[in-house]
Write a protein that holds these residues in place. Structure first.
Motif, mmCIF file in Angstrom:
data_model
loop_
_atom_site.group_PDB
_atom_site.id
_atom_site.type_symbol
_atom_site.label_atom_id
_atom_site.label_comp_id
_atom_site.label_asym_id
_atom_site.label_seq_id
_atom_site.Cartn_x
_atom_site.Cartn_y
_atom_site.Cartn_z
ATOM 1 N N GLY A 36 -51.186 5.367 -2.059
ATOM 2 C CA GLY A 36 -51.755 6.689 -1.851
ATOM 3 C C GLY A 36 -52.239 6.877 -0.427
ATOM 4 N N ARG A 37 -53.178 7.810 -0.251
ATOM 5 C CA ARG A 37 -53.714 8.107 1.073
ATOM 6 C C ARG A 37 -55.193 7.774 1.118
ATOM 7 N N PHE A 38 -55.607 7.224 2.246
ATOM 8 C CA PHE A 38 -57.006 6.904 2.484
ATOM 9 C C PHE A 38 -57.484 7.721 3.675
ATOM 10 N N ILE A 39 -58.559 8.493 3.477
ATOM 11 C CA ILE A 39 -59.070 9.409 4.494
ATOM 12 C C ILE A 39 -60.404 8.903 5.022
ATOM 13 N N LEU A 40 -60.557 8.958 6.338
ATOM 14 C CA LEU A 40 -61.861 8.717 6.960
ATOM 15 C C LEU A 40 -62.414 10.068 7.388
ATOM 16 N N ARG A 41 -63.593 10.393 6.857
ATOM 17 C CA ARG A 41 -64.235 11.677 7.149
ATOM 18 C C ARG A 41 -65.665 11.399 7.613
ATOM 19 N N ILE A 42 -66.065 11.967 8.720
ATOM 20 C CA ILE A 42 -67.392 11.716 9.285
ATOM 21 C C ILE A 42 -68.338 12.845 8.883
ATOM 22 N N GLU A 43 -69.343 12.525 8.105
ATOM 23 C CA GLU A 43 -70.294 13.523 7.610
ATOM 24 C C GLU A 43 -71.480 13.589 8.571
ATOM 25 N N ASP A 44 -71.292 14.352 9.638
ATOM 26 C CA ASP A 44 -72.255 14.379 10.739
ATOM 27 C C ASP A 44 -73.028 15.695 10.817
ATOM 28 N N THR A 45 -73.375 16.246 9.661
ATOM 29 C CA THR A 45 -74.096 17.522 9.663
ATOM 30 C C THR A 45 -75.603 17.351 9.804
ATOM 31 N N ASP A 46 -76.110 16.122 9.698
ATOM 32 C CA ASP A 46 -77.536 15.885 9.900
ATOM 33 C C ASP A 46 -77.765 15.609 11.385
ATOM 34 N N GLN A 47 -77.941 16.670 12.142
ATOM 35 C CA GLN A 47 -78.003 16.551 13.592
ATOM 36 C C GLN A 47 -79.206 15.745 14.077
ATOM 37 N N ARG A 48 -80.276 15.698 13.306
ATOM 38 C CA ARG A 48 -81.473 14.967 13.730
ATOM 39 C C ARG A 48 -81.277 13.457 13.667
ATOM 40 N N ARG A 49 -80.446 12.989 12.752
ATOM 41 C CA ARG A 49 -80.325 11.552 12.526
ATOM 42 C C ARG A 49 -79.070 10.950 13.150
ATOM 43 N N ASN A 50 -78.121 11.774 13.525
ATOM 44 C CA ASN A 50 -76.889 11.249 14.109
ATOM 45 C C ASN A 50 -77.168 10.643 15.474
ATOM 46 N N THR A 51 -76.493 9.551 15.796
ATOM 47 C CA THR A 51 -76.640 8.937 17.113
ATOM 48 C C THR A 51 -75.313 9.038 17.860
ATOM 49 N N PHE A 184 -80.752 23.647 -5.408
ATOM 50 C CA PHE A 184 -80.732 22.855 -4.177
ATOM 51 C C PHE A 184 -80.120 23.635 -3.015
ATOM 52 N N VAL A 185 -80.543 23.268 -1.813
ATOM 53 C CA VAL A 185 -80.059 23.926 -0.600
ATOM 54 C C VAL A 185 -78.604 23.552 -0.357
ATOM 55 N N ILE A 186 -77.778 24.542 -0.065
ATOM 56 C CA ILE A 186 -76.380 24.277 0.289
ATOM 57 C C ILE A 186 -76.087 24.640 1.742
ATOM 58 N N LEU A 187 -76.927 25.499 2.319
ATOM 59 C CA LEU A 187 -76.793 25.835 3.744
ATOM 60 C C LEU A 187 -78.186 25.803 4.359
ATOM 61 N N LYS A 188 -78.347 24.954 5.387
ATOM 62 C CA LYS A 188 -79.652 24.784 6.012
ATOM 63 C C LYS A 188 -79.926 25.887 7.030
ATOM 64 N N ALA A 189 -81.162 25.919 7.506
ATOM 65 C CA ALA A 189 -81.560 26.953 8.453
ATOM 66 C C ALA A 189 -80.797 26.857 9.776
ATOM 67 N N ASP A 190 -80.202 25.699 10.069
ATOM 68 C CA ASP A 190 -79.413 25.552 11.302
ATOM 69 C C ASP A 190 -77.956 25.943 11.106
ATOM 70 N N ASP A 191 -77.668 26.590 9.947
ATOM 71 C CA ASP A 191 -76.315 27.061 9.603
ATOM 72 C C ASP A 191 -75.331 25.925 9.361
ATOM 73 N N LEU A 192 -75.830 24.729 9.152
ATOM 74 C CA LEU A 192 -74.977 23.612 8.764
ATOM 75 C C LEU A 192 -75.140 23.353 7.273
ATOM 76 N N PRO A 193 -74.070 22.952 6.607
ATOM 77 C CA PRO A 193 -74.163 22.717 5.160
ATOM 78 C C PRO A 193 -74.923 21.428 4.865
ATOM 79 N N THR A 194 -75.429 21.317 3.670
ATOM 80 C CA THR A 194 -76.010 20.059 3.218
ATOM 81 C C THR A 194 -74.899 19.123 2.779
ATOM 82 N N TYR A 195 -75.276 17.887 2.539
ATOM 83 C CA TYR A 195 -74.305 16.876 2.101
ATOM 84 C C TYR A 195 -73.547 17.340 0.870
#
Length: 548
Positions: A36-51, A184-195
């Motif tokens: 099958g297929r294996f996908i790498l997806r980066i969940e970088d919507t938490d701008q405060r914690r991303n480095t 639960f929140v699906i869109l945060k105040a910074d217009d980025l989606p939640t996990y």
């Protein structure tokens, strides 16, 4: 038959933890097992914690493990982009769909408002369960709040008309009470989606068939399942697989905090610490270090590692990069990680990648917690070293060279033929670090050689090594340069031992300390051949001239 599609979707908030690596391994093995297929997806919507460097380090660690992806960063693919921060417009469309259907609503509470609501709920002996208010903010109120810079979020309304039933491949049918789940929140105040929101949209659009992840995500699953059904109707849900927790040998969940905790405990037990110097090494302020020692503040991992390195402290490996730097083989790591919560059947545990792919079956995942047994990992690594040394020396040489570059060892200047030789004269090595430690003496200038004081005192002073060295030097000097080989050296040293009526060790150890600076090296004959005659004699002379 539907193509199997799995994904690994890490958040780039730090180094790749072994728990995340296990998730990647299981998803990758299942995709490869089923072509099958294996996908790498980066969940970088938490701008405060991303480095900034976390994504590149994560990709580097996955490549080191030998895990390749069919779609994702650096590879591309038809369902990209594969960084969630680049998919905002996609998520916005689906959020709007839910708003238009009345399945989601705006909310305008500030952080302080929510804190007060939680406090009130706690005073009433319960957790805050957020529900849609009788009257939701109007479009004009939302527009005005945004214009004033006040936070505007979007929440998904949990249907209350039926239990939420999740089917998990390992755990079977699991029922959740919707009354216990907040809107639960699906869109945060910074217009980025939640996990939860981004995860569901991406899994659907990327055709993910199996969601294989840790047990800690189980409580997210009812929310994600409801979102899926609200957005995509009767489209088949992914098959959910929640792996058992991996626990440390101390009994708790394997945690990223183990390394900082080990440093904090070590520092707390030390006296006369030069806090200012250590803080400077860690790139932090002295007060930060004092607060860390007192348990009042945490430190970023680079500061933790820099301070531990300056003190010569070995911290427990917890991230993949830690095991790389400790000299483990990627084949051994994948082998070990695959056995955490999966039983291949039978008694065989040492398996190459091809064997793991062939044997892997999700139905053989276990419900019980798995133990991160470092002794078992070391044993598996030792076996893989033996296998590669026997069957694929070029591959092992490549691994050794990569390790030497990683730790900036003086041995990294050696050519492949020399590295192969070092491997051969270190049989029984458990890690690449063992080989480096045993052989680095031969790649540093003689004048920079340092002596282990404990070994020097015991071997050279207490056991009289300095008294026997002149005779040994004379015998070694008599060997013709073209015959200064391991076999000739061993024969010469055995003759000296026989004449002195002592075991070979009594002759070998003084030479070893003299030429290596420590009591650890390959066999003494291999050691001297590696150094060569001129360097051997020069180091013996240096030892004889040393005082104290």
């Amino acid at each position: 038959m539907t193509e199997v599609v799995t994904r690994f979707a890490p958040s780039p908030t730090g180094y790749l933890h072994v728990g995340g690596a296990r998730t990647a391994v299981f998803n990758w093995l299942w995709a490869r097992k089923n072509q099958g297929r294996f996908i790498l997806r980066i969940e970088d919507t938490d701008q405060r914690r991303n480095t900034p460097t976390a994504t590149s380090q994560l990709i580097s660690d996955l490549k080191w493990l030998g895990i390749t992806w069919d779609e994702g960063p650096e590879v591309g693919g038809p369902k990209g982009p594969y960084l969630q921060s680049q998919r905002k417009e996609i998520y916005a469309r689906y959020v709007q769909q839910l708003l238009d259907k009345g399945l989601a609503y705006y909310c305008l509470e500030s952080t302080e408002d929510l804190a007060r609501m939680r406090q009130q709920a706690q005073q009433q002996a319960g957790a805050l369960i957020y529900r849609r208010p009788t009257t939701c903010p109007s479009a004009e109120q939302v527009r005005q709040a945004k214009a004033e810079g006040r936070p505007v979020a979007v929440r998904f309304a949990i249907p209350q008309d039926r239990p939420i039933v999740v089917h998990d491949l390992i755990r079977g049918r699991i029922e959740f009470d919707p009354a216990q789940i907040s809107d639960f929140v699906i869109l945060k105040a910074d217009d980025l989606p939640t996990y939860n929101m981004a995860c569901v949209v991406d899994d659907y659009l990327m055709g993910v068939t199996h969601v294989i992840r840790g047990q800690e995500h189980l409580n997210n699953t009812p929310c994600q399942q409801l979102l899926w059904q609200a957005l995509f109707g009767d489209a088949p849900l992914p098959i959910y697989v929640h792996m058992a927790v991996t626990i440390s040998q101390s009994g708790g969940k394997l945690s990223k905090r183990e390394r900082p905790a080990a440093l904090q405990a070590a520092l707390a037990g030390m006296t006369d610490l030069d806090v200012a110097s250590l803080a400077r090494i860690g790139g932090i302020e002295p007060q930060q270090l004092e607060d860390f020692i007192a348990g009042k503040q945490s430190l970023d991992m680079p500061a933790v590692e820099a301070i531990a390195g300056a003190l010569g402290l070995h911290l427990p490996e917890i991230n993949i990069v830690d095991f790389r730097r400790s000299g483990y083989l990627p084949e051994a790591m994948v082998n070990f990680l695959a056995l955490l919560g999966w039983n291949p059947g039978g008694n065989k545990e040492i398996m190459c990648i091809e064997e793991l792919i062939q044997a892997f079956d999700l139905k053989r995942l276990t419900k019980a917690n798995s133990l991160f047994d470092r002794g078992k990992l070391l044993a598996i690594n030792t076996e893989h070293l033996k296998i590669l040394a026997t069957k694929d020396m070029p591959r092992l040489v490549r691994h050794l060279r990569a390790y030497l570059d990683e730790v900036r060892s003086p041995i990294r200047s050696a050519d492949d033929q020399t590295l192969s030789r070092l491997i051969k004269i270190c049989p029984g090595a458990r890690t690449l670090a063992d080989i480096e430690k045993k052989c680095r003496f031969a790649f540093i200038p003689t004048e920079q050689l340092t002596y282990d004081q404990v070994a020097w005192t015991k071997v050279m002073v207490q056991e009289g090594g300095l008294q026997v060295l002149p005779a040994i030097r004379q015998a070694l000097e008599a060997i013709p340069p073209d015959q200064f080989t391991a076999s000739t050296i061993e024969q010469t040293l055995r003759q000296i031992a026989q004449q002195a009526q002592v075991g070979l060790g009594k002759i070998a150890q003084p030479i070893r300390v003299a030429v290596c600076g420590s009591a650890v090296s390959p066999s003494i004959a291999d050691t001297l051949e590696l150094l060569g005659k001129p360097t051997t004699l020069a180091r013996i002379d240096q030892a004889l001239a040393r005082k104290g």
